[in-house]
Design a protein around this motif. Structure first.
Motif, PDB file in Angstrom:
ATOM      1  N   ARG A  79      -2.790  -3.286  -2.892  1.00  0.00           N
ATOM      2  CA  ARG A  79      -2.686  -4.474  -3.395  1.00  0.00           C
ATOM      3  C   ARG A  79      -4.013  -5.242  -2.956  1.00  0.00           C
ATOM      4  O   ARG A  79      -4.458  -5.205  -1.964  1.00  0.00           O
ATOM      5  CB  ARG A  79      -1.666  -5.395  -2.851  1.00  0.00           C
ATOM      6  N   SER A  80      -4.734  -6.051  -3.959  1.00  0.00           N
ATOM      7  CA  SER A  80      -6.007  -6.482  -3.738  1.00  0.00           C
ATOM      8  C   SER A  80      -7.213  -5.431  -3.200  1.00  0.00           C
ATOM      9  O   SER A  80      -8.148  -5.990  -2.465  1.00  0.00           O
ATOM     10  CB  SER A  80      -5.779  -7.724  -2.731  1.00  0.00           C
ATOM     11  N   GLY A  81      -7.126  -4.242  -3.613  1.00  0.00           N
ATOM     12  CA  GLY A  81      -8.058  -3.345  -3.390  1.00  0.00           C
ATOM     13  C   GLY A  81      -8.222  -2.243  -4.686  1.00  0.00           C
ATOM     14  O   GLY A  81      -7.623  -2.493  -5.335  1.00  0.00           O
ATOM     15  N   GLU A  82      -8.815  -1.054  -3.940  1.00  0.00           N
ATOM     16  CA  GLU A  82      -9.178  -0.126  -5.050  1.00  0.00           C
ATOM     17  C   GLU A  82      -7.795   0.812  -5.114  1.00  0.00           C
ATOM     18  O   GLU A  82      -7.214   1.436  -4.031  1.00  0.00           O
ATOM     19  CB  GLU A  82     -10.147   0.779  -4.706  1.00  0.00           C
TER      20      GLU A  82
ATOM     21  N   LYS B  77      -3.987   6.823  -0.720  1.00  0.00           N
ATOM     22  CA  LYS B  77      -4.725   8.121  -0.535  1.00  0.00           C
ATOM     23  C   LYS B  77      -5.996   7.906  -1.380  1.00  0.00           C
ATOM     24  O   LYS B  77      -5.952   7.067  -2.135  1.00  0.00           O
ATOM     25  CB  LYS B  77      -3.868   9.357  -1.181  1.00  0.00           C
ATOM     26  N   THR B  78      -6.964   8.540  -0.587  1.00  0.00           N
ATOM     27  CA  THR B  78      -8.415   8.543  -1.612  1.00  0.00           C
ATOM     28  C   THR B  78      -8.202   9.106  -2.766  1.00  0.00           C
ATOM     29  O   THR B  78      -7.272  10.039  -2.937  1.00  0.00           O
ATOM     30  CB  THR B  78      -9.245   9.047  -0.627  1.00  0.00           C
TER      31      THR B  78
ATOM     32  N   GLU C  38       0.909  -1.251  -0.087  1.00  0.00           N
ATOM     33  CA  GLU C  38       0.237   0.050  -0.076  1.00  0.00           C
ATOM     34  C   GLU C  38       0.790   1.146  -0.033  1.00  0.00           C
ATOM     35  O   GLU C  38       1.857   1.491   0.883  1.00  0.00           O
ATOM     36  CB  GLU C  38      -0.818  -0.027   1.373  1.00  0.00           C
ATOM     37  N   PHE C  39       0.700   2.125  -1.130  1.00  0.00           N
ATOM     38  CA  PHE C  39       1.543   3.336  -0.965  1.00  0.00           C
ATOM     39  C   PHE C  39       1.061   4.282  -1.913  1.00  0.00           C
ATOM     40  O   PHE C  39      -0.151   4.188  -2.905  1.00  0.00           O
ATOM     41  CB  PHE C  39       3.073   2.902  -1.686  1.00  0.00           C
ATOM     42  N   THR C  40       1.570   5.597  -1.820  1.00  0.00           N
ATOM     43  CA  THR C  40       1.089   6.642  -2.748  1.00  0.00           C
ATOM     44  C   THR C  40       2.467   7.375  -3.185  1.00  0.00           C
ATOM     45  O   THR C  40       3.297   7.617  -2.673  1.00  0.00           O
ATOM     46  CB  THR C  40       0.227   7.544  -1.843  1.00  0.00           C
TER      47      THR C  40
ATOM     48  N   ARG D 232       7.361  12.596  -4.028  1.00  0.00           N
ATOM     49  CA  ARG D 232       6.852  12.275  -2.702  1.00  0.00           C
ATOM     50  C   ARG D 232       6.285  10.824  -2.693  1.00  0.00           C
ATOM     51  O   ARG D 232       5.703  10.597  -3.623  1.00  0.00           O
ATOM     52  CB  ARG D 232       5.697  13.202  -2.503  1.00  0.00           C
ATOM     53  N   VAL D 233       6.794  10.106  -1.679  1.00  0.00           N
ATOM     54  CA  VAL D 233       6.323   8.851  -1.399  1.00  0.00           C
ATOM     55  C   VAL D 233       5.530   8.801  -0.241  1.00  0.00           C
ATOM     56  O   VAL D 233       6.104   9.270   0.996  1.00  0.00           O
ATOM     57  CB  VAL D 233       7.467   7.795  -1.449  1.00  0.00           C
TER      58      VAL D 233
END
Length: 301
Positions: free
Chosen positions: A238-241, A290-291, A169-171, A284-285
């Protein structure tokens, strides 16, 4: 460039910059950045910071004494695309071996019609450059012979082993100014597998944010022009939106990408193909997703 926490450039990025580079500083002066150092430049007229320039292809200036422009005839490859760029109040015209005129801010791209080109200078020029390719690159200083500037390689290695990255999970938010959008030109690639990765790039006059994974290729696009600023955003789960956004235009997808994301590269794919010359103004990481609303906010110019 910046991250969620303050880090030294060398602690975050691995940069290979074998050649010196000329950029404009905040005062509008052309200055030389030594080989091996990141080259941060500014808009010549406004003083606005552009970020770090990463030029992922070799370039050769075939014009001689390029910082004292004068009319001359030089050798080129026949039937090949070249770009002539100039800086100063005058102009440079291709009067043999092609045709057209370059002025400051308006480079000339043309196809050669022989093995030599004559460039005729009118008025006062500070710099001129003739190089193979369809886009102008940063100035290359020459004296009595052509000069080569070697390609830059900018990467962030070992990203799934560091404490600021989470591969599940990351942005990522990245800002750049490209010099080319009419052919495949890469801003950023995350992951080494061609079928499972994040790819932010330009092609066919569009800026493209792309997920390649278990659901195939999914992407968000907007029209793009060289010299304009684009902010890409990827919020991955991962395994999500997951969410892709460019300049505030967002789309949501479900697509699992590569588990072992070991490297980020700027300016080209990890194998060096699809290179681009661009300014990286921000990076940026975030260790969490994030939504869509928040990513739109982060990517709105």
């Amino acid at each position: 460039m910046r991250n969620l926490k303050t880090v030294n450039y060398d602690d975050m990025f691995t940069l290979s910059a074998p050649s010196p580079k000329w950029v404009w500083n905040a005062q509008g002066q052309l200055v030389e950045i030594p080989a091996g150092q990141p080259a941060f430049g500014y808009d010549r007229f406004t003083g606005e910071p552009l970020g770090q320039i990463i030029e992922a292809v070799d370039a050769t200036n075939v014009l001689l004494n390029s910082f004292a422009p004068a009319t001359q005839t030089v050798s080129v490859s026949d039937a090949t695309t070249y770009t002539l760029s100039v800086y100063g109040s005058g102009s440079a015209e291709v009067t043999a071996g092609g045709s057209g005129t370059a002025t400051d801010g308006s480079p000339l791209t043309f196809t050669t019609t022989g093995t030599s080109v004559t460039v005729t200078v009118t008025g006062t020029l500070d710099v001129f450059q003739l190089e193979a390719g369809s886009a102008a690159t940063s100035p290359i200083q020459t004296t009595g012979s052509a000069a080569i500037r070697s390609a830059d390689v900018a990467t962030i290695p070992g990203i799934d082993a560091t404490d600021w990255f989470n591969v599940a999970e990351f942005t990522i938010v990245g800002e750049c100014v490209p010099t080319k959008v009419d052919g495949i030109a890469t801003f950023l690639v995350l992951g080494s597998s061609s079928s499972r990765r994040v790819l932010l790039y330009f092609d066919g006059g569009e800026a493209i944010a792309q997920l390649r994974g278990t659901q195939g290729i999914q992407q968000a696009t907007i029209p793009a022009s060289p010299g304009e600023r684009y902010i890409f955003g990827v919020s991955y789960v991962r395994s999500g939106e997951s969410v892709l956004s460019i300049n505030g235009s967002a789309a949501t997808y479900i697509n699992d990408i590569e588990a072992g994301l070991m490297k980020i590269r700027f300016g080209a794919l990890l194998n060096g193909t699809f290179p681009n010359n661009l300014w990286v103004g921000d990076f940026r990481v975030f260790k969490h997703a994030k939504t869509a609303t928040k990513l739109q906010e982060l990517t709105t110019p």
